[in-house]
Write an enzyme that holds these catalytic residues in place. Structure first.
Site, PDB file in Angstrom:
ATOM      1  N   GLY A 186       0.695  -1.203  -0.414  1.00 41.33           N
ATOM      2  CA  GLY A 186      -0.114  -0.363  -0.309  1.00 41.33           C
ATOM      3  C   GLY A 186       0.730   1.382  -0.231  1.00 41.33           C
ATOM      4  O   GLY A 186       0.136   2.171   0.263  1.00 41.33           O
ATOM      5  N   CYS A 187       2.236   1.470  -0.546  1.00 44.40           N
ATOM      6  CA  CYS A 187       2.670   2.498  -0.403  1.00 44.40           C
ATOM      7  C   CYS A 187       3.070   2.995  -2.013  1.00 44.40           C
ATOM      8  O   CYS A 187       3.620   2.007  -3.000  1.00 44.40           O
ATOM      9  CB  CYS A 187       4.453   2.296  -0.126  1.00 44.40           C
ATOM     10  SG  CYS A 187       3.768   1.950   1.687  1.00 44.40           S
ATOM     11  N   GLN A 188       3.416   4.018  -1.811  1.00 45.60           N
ATOM     12  CA  GLN A 188       3.570   4.614  -3.372  1.00 45.60           C
ATOM     13  C   GLN A 188       5.020   4.071  -3.426  1.00 45.60           C
ATOM     14  O   GLN A 188       5.173   3.762  -4.713  1.00 45.60           O
ATOM     15  CB  GLN A 188       4.073   6.040  -3.688  1.00 45.60           C
ATOM     16  CG  GLN A 188       3.583   7.063  -4.465  1.00 45.60           C
ATOM     17  CD  GLN A 188       3.754   7.891  -4.950  1.00 45.60           C
ATOM     18  OE1 GLN A 188       3.273   9.180  -3.845  1.00 45.60           O
ATOM     19  NE2 GLN A 188       3.756   8.473  -5.797  1.00 45.60           N
TER      20      GLN A 188
END
Length: 247
Positions: free
Chosen positions: A152-154
């Protein structure tokens, strides 16, 4: 003969008069041209000065308006961020902004105080975050597994806990990696600030402390979400270590 000489003299005299008049007219014309050019330049300078003064006033008014709008937007943004943090992190903002209300470790408290001492300039603070990312110790490739990845991290992010016994207590030292410059800096702030403490101490930390640093003011919503996912991963590892689940 005498008449011819008189006629010649008159003609020469007339020619001299014409030539002299022509020279005078030329000089007058040149003077007029110079005068006109001087007037044109003076007029241009006056108009240019008026334009610059007017432009300066317009910029000054725009700056005042921008600052006023920024303050309004920033106030709304801070309230909005509080709502987002509360909903995503599951932790409520303390009623006051006292640093002790966030249950920070001494290292994290020192980091917060450092960022608070900086000028309220988002670019300046972002550069300090990026510089901090360069302090991250290299993570061995064998630790960059699906289990250690923060989803869920860029950017791509990995977190790994190294547990050791200290005074009969489990103490965690963290390793972290990210391929994003800004995210790597955030990773460093967390792994440095939470290393050397027990899982119980780590679980008490309110993730909303990032708002005290001013870092959250220039983060996009996706990066804020990524930061909270990193904190969540750290807390999951801490809970598993308390339950004696091996990594």
């Amino acid at each position: 003969m005498y008449k011819n000489k008189i006629i010649q003299t008159c003609i020469i005299y007339i020619l001299y008069i014409i030539l002299f008049s022509s020279i005078i007219r030329t000089k007058l014309a040149k003077n007029n041209i110079k005068k006109n050019i001087t007037n044109i330049i003076a007029y241009s300078i006056r108009n240019e000065n008026k334009f610059l003064v007017q432009l300066y006033k317009q910029k000054k008014e725009k700056k005042k308006l921008f600052i006023k709008n920024y303050e309004l937007r920033n106030k709304k943004r801070i309230n909005y961020l509080k709502t987002i943090f509360n909903s995503l992190s599951g932790s409520q903002f303390p009623q006051n902004s006292d640093i002790d209300s966030y249950n920070l470790t001494p290292k994290l408290k020192k980091t917060v105080q450092f960022f608070r001492s900086l000028s309220d300039n988002p670019y300046n603070k972002s550069q300090h975050v990026i510089l901090m990312g360069k302090k991250c110790q290299p993570m061995p490739n064998e630790l960059k597994t699906r289990q250690n990845q923060v989803l869920g991290c860029q950017s791509t992010v990995y977190i790994y806990p190294k547990v050791k016994l200290q005074d009969d207590k489990k103490v965690i030292n963290w390793l972290g990696y990210s391929d994003g410059l800004l995210t790597k800096g955030i990773v460093y702030i967390l792994i440095d600030g939470l290393s050397g403490y027990t899982p119980e101490e780590i679980l008490k930390v309110n993730p909303n402390f990032i708002s005290l640093t001013g870092i959250s003011d220039f983060l996009t919503m996706s990066r804020i979400n990524g930061y909270l996912n990193i904190m969540n991963k750290i807390k999951i590892f801490s809970e598993q270590i308390i339950k004696n689940i091996e990594h």
